[in-house]
Design an enzyme around this catalytic site. Structure first.
Site, PDB file in Angstrom:
ATOM      1  N   ASP A  49       0.640  -1.210  -0.133  1.00 13.65           N
ATOM      2  CA  ASP A  49      -0.198  -0.101  -0.125  1.00 13.65           C
ATOM      3  C   ASP A  49       0.963   1.401   0.005  1.00 13.65           C
ATOM      4  O   ASP A  49       1.398   1.803   0.959  1.00 13.65           O
ATOM      5  CB  ASP A  49      -0.950  -0.187   1.254  1.00 13.65           C
ATOM      6  N   TYR A  54       3.455   9.679  -0.345  1.00 18.04           N
ATOM      7  CA  TYR A  54       4.831   8.984   0.461  1.00 18.04           C
ATOM      8  C   TYR A  54       6.102   9.059  -0.273  1.00 18.04           C
ATOM      9  O   TYR A  54       6.973   8.702   0.384  1.00 18.04           O
ATOM     10  CB  TYR A  54       4.454   7.680   0.357  1.00 18.04           C
ATOM     11  N   LYS A  79      -2.401   6.044  -4.378  1.00 20.61           N
ATOM     12  CA  LYS A  79      -3.502   6.912  -4.135  1.00 20.61           C
ATOM     13  C   LYS A  79      -3.273   8.261  -4.618  1.00 20.61           C
ATOM     14  O   LYS A  79      -2.265   8.734  -4.866  1.00 20.61           O
ATOM     15  CB  LYS A  79      -3.525   7.096  -2.588  1.00 20.61           C
ATOM     16  N   HIS A 112      -7.250   9.884  -1.819  1.00 20.14           N
ATOM     17  CA  HIS A 112      -6.594   9.441  -0.590  1.00 20.14           C
ATOM     18  C   HIS A 112      -7.546  10.399   0.322  1.00 20.14           C
ATOM     19  O   HIS A 112      -7.509  10.057   1.772  1.00 20.14           O
ATOM     20  CB  HIS A 112      -5.566  10.238  -0.753  1.00 20.14           C
TER      21      HIS A 112
HETATM   22  N1  LIG Z   1      -4.898   6.720   3.625  1.00 22.10           N
HETATM   23  C1  LIG Z   1      -4.444   7.327   4.597  1.00 22.10           C
HETATM   24  O1  LIG Z   1      -4.668   8.402   4.758  1.00 22.10           O
HETATM   25  C2  LIG Z   1      -3.390   6.390   5.414  1.00 22.10           C
HETATM   26  C3  LIG Z   1      -2.760   7.327   6.600  1.00 22.10           C
HETATM   27  C4  LIG Z   1      -1.857   6.495   7.432  1.00 22.10           C
HETATM   28  C5  LIG Z   1      -1.315   5.368   7.123  1.00 22.10           C
HETATM   29  N2  LIG Z   1      -1.736   4.708   5.880  1.00 22.10           N
HETATM   30  C6  LIG Z   1      -1.412   3.587   5.460  1.00 22.10           C
HETATM   31  O2  LIG Z   1      -1.375   2.472   6.429  1.00 22.10           O
HETATM   32  C7  LIG Z   1       0.103   1.899   6.676  1.00 22.10           C
HETATM   33  C8  LIG Z   1       0.277   1.798   8.150  1.00 22.10           C
HETATM   34  O3  LIG Z   1      -0.080   2.999   9.064  1.00 22.10           O
HETATM   35  P1  LIG Z   1       1.125   3.749   9.748  1.00 22.10           P
HETATM   36  O4  LIG Z   1       2.214   3.469   9.198  1.00 22.10           O
HETATM   37  O5  LIG Z   1       0.566   5.066  10.009  1.00 22.10           O
HETATM   38  O6  LIG Z   1       1.291   3.035  11.419  1.00 22.10           O
HETATM   39  P2  LIG Z   1       1.296   1.701  11.933  1.00 22.10           P
HETATM   40  O7  LIG Z   1       1.487   0.644  10.957  1.00 22.10           O
HETATM   41  O8  LIG Z   1       0.153   1.615  12.960  1.00 22.10           O
HETATM   42  O9  LIG Z   1       2.552   1.612  12.793  1.00 22.10           O
HETATM   43  C9  LIG Z   1       4.006   1.890  11.950  1.00 22.10           C
HETATM   44  C10 LIG Z   1       4.835   2.225  13.127  1.00 22.10           C
HETATM   45  O10 LIG Z   1       4.910   1.006  14.144  1.00 22.10           O
HETATM   46  C11 LIG Z   1       6.307   0.402  14.116  1.00 22.10           C
HETATM   47  N3  LIG Z   1       5.968  -0.959  14.039  1.00 22.10           N
HETATM   48  C12 LIG Z   1       5.799  -1.744  12.928  1.00 22.10           C
HETATM   49  N4  LIG Z   1       5.842  -3.001  13.345  1.00 22.10           N
HETATM   50  C13 LIG Z   1       5.844  -3.044  14.639  1.00 22.10           C
HETATM   51  C14 LIG Z   1       5.980  -4.343  15.791  1.00 22.10           C
HETATM   52  N5  LIG Z   1       5.772  -5.460  15.375  1.00 22.10           N
HETATM   53  N6  LIG Z   1       6.054  -4.000  16.846  1.00 22.10           N
HETATM   54  C15 LIG Z   1       6.438  -2.722  17.228  1.00 22.10           C
HETATM   55  N7  LIG Z   1       6.634  -1.587  16.436  1.00 22.10           N
HETATM   56  C16 LIG Z   1       6.231  -1.706  15.339  1.00 22.10           C
HETATM   57  C17 LIG Z   1       6.806   0.974  12.796  1.00 22.10           C
HETATM   58  O11 LIG Z   1       8.411   1.178  12.864  1.00 22.10           O
HETATM   59  P3  LIG Z   1       9.250   0.414  12.028  1.00 22.10           P
HETATM   60  O12 LIG Z   1       9.223   0.993  10.607  1.00 22.10           O
HETATM   61  O13 LIG Z   1      10.738   1.211  12.484  1.00 22.10           O
HETATM   62  O14 LIG Z   1       9.369  -0.979  12.415  1.00 22.10           O
HETATM   63  C18 LIG Z   1       6.358   2.303  12.576  1.00 22.10           C
HETATM   64  O15 LIG Z   1       6.978   3.310  13.638  1.00 22.10           O
HETATM   65  C19 LIG Z   1       0.927   3.170   6.118  1.00 22.10           C
HETATM   66  O16 LIG Z   1       2.321   2.839   5.927  1.00 22.10           O
HETATM   67  C20 LIG Z   1       0.330   3.204   4.808  1.00 22.10           C
HETATM   68  O17 LIG Z   1       0.479   2.621   3.924  1.00 22.10           O
HETATM   69  C21 LIG Z   1      -2.770   5.522   5.162  1.00 22.10           C
END
Ligand SMILES: NC(=O)c1ccc[n+]([C@@H]2O[C@H](COP(=O)([O-])OP(=O)(O)OC[C@H]3O[C@@H](n4cnc5c(N)ncnc54)[C@H](OP(=O)(O)O)[C@@H]3O)[C@@H](O)[C@H]2O)c1
Length: 275
Positions: A49, A54, A79, A112
């Site tokens: 995704d 990004y 997106k 988005h």
């Molecule tokens: N559509 C939208 O508006 C929107 C908004 C936000 C996000 N998204 C999508 O959703 C995805 C995920 O959301 P997100 O990146 O906001 O947050 P998330 O997946 O909830 O959290 C990511 C964070 O957690 C850490 N992490 C990952 N796996 C872990 C584990 N097993 N244990 C402890 N910490 C861990 C990562 O660090 P490290 O990388 O250092 O491991 C990073 O700091 C995004 O990458 C994106 O593709 C979409």
């Protein structure tokens, strides 16, 4: 982890979306994103995704190609960013995303953000891309009930998905109910609360009882509610951990305990403020 590929949900387009996808927001452009995508695909993930905003579409494309996994076995989402909203602007932005990805089509193209004044004409462009089969499915992101209600009243094609922030701490029950009613699949973003609740006592206790990690418990909660989950990590061990979700289940007690954690926790922008 064969289940990462085989556990899918059918979208209204007829396509199947793997229920776990690698998120790459804040995954730095260059080697870090390429390696994360390669590692995820090596481990069995079949869904990535990304988004134009990004800044790493090019690296996602390289990772997918270098993995050797056939194109038709990887589900790639990108997106449309706000600065590209509008009908013709959206069509041009889609071409630019495809060019950066180095792909001939994307599996899913999302609006988005429900940008006021622009979202309906942007959606018409996505519908055209869908009819041309250059976007195999189309959907929205950050659409809450008012945005969805407006769109459903005008759309020719119902969105295949709605990608929203969703965790036990932010459950968006009305939005989920409306999506269910219209066959719109929910994709949960920031499913790990961006690390903000991995030490919550209830999550930690469920994880301890089941011998899993807090991250796995949060992701499994999303899977058992029928959502697609999109954990982001650039670290190999965590990418593996976040994909190891198919050899345990949350029992009804665990689901009930997690369901009781609603607190309106928005870690990103809140679309409720977007009229
Ligand atoms: N559509 C939208 O508006 C929107 C908004 C936000 C996000 N998204 C999508 O959703 C995805 C995920 O959301 P997100 O990146 O906001 O947050 P998330 O997946 O909830 O959290 C990511 C964070 O957690 C850490 N992490 C990952 N796996 C872990 C584990 N097993 N244990 C402890 N910490 C861990 C990562 O660090 P490290 O990388 O250092 O491991 C990073 O700091 C995004 O990458 C994106 O593709 C979409």
């Amino acid at each position: 982890m064969q289940e990462l590929a085989s556990t899918t949900i059918r979208l209204n387009s007829g396509a199947s979306i793997p229920q776990v996808g690698l998120g790459v927001w804040q995954s730095p452009a260059g080697t870090a994103t390429r390696q994360a995508v390669l590692e995820a695909l090596r481990l069995g993930y079949r869904h990535v995704d990304t988004a134009r905003i990004y800044g790493n579409e090019r690296d996602v494309g390289i990772g997918v190609r270098d993995s050797g996994v056939p194109r038709d076995q990887v589900f790639v989402t990108t997106k449309l960013w706000n600065s590209d909203q509008g009908h013709d602007e959206a069509l041009r932005a889609f071409d630019a995303s495809l060019e950066r990805l180095g792909l001939e089509y994307v599996d899913l193209f999302l609006l988005h953000w429900p940008l006021a004044g622009k979202r309906l004409e942007s959606w018409r462009a996505l519908e055209r891309l869908y009819e041309e089969k250059r976007a195999r499915s189309i959907g929205v992101s950050n659409f809450l009930v008012p945005h969805l209600t407006e769109l459903l009243g005008k759309a020719k094609h119902v969105p295949a998905v709605n990608q929203i922030e969703l965790t036990p701490f932010l459950q968006r029950r009305e939005t989920r109910a409306l999506c269910r009613q219209h066959g719109i699949v929910i994709e949960a973003y920031s499913p790990l609360t961006r690390g903000k609740r991995l030490d919550h006592p209830v999550v930690v206790e469920v994880a301890r009882r089941l011998g899993r990690t807090a991250a796995q418990v949060l992701l499994r909660w999303g899977l058992q509610h029928g959502h697609v989950v999109l954990p982001k990590s650039t670290k190999s061990a965590r990418i593996a951990e976040n994909g190891a979700l198919f050899d345990f289940v949350l029992d009804p007690r665990a689901m009930e305990d997690l369901d009781a954690l609603e607190e309106g926790l928005v870690t990103g922008w809140d679309p409720a403020e977007q009229r």
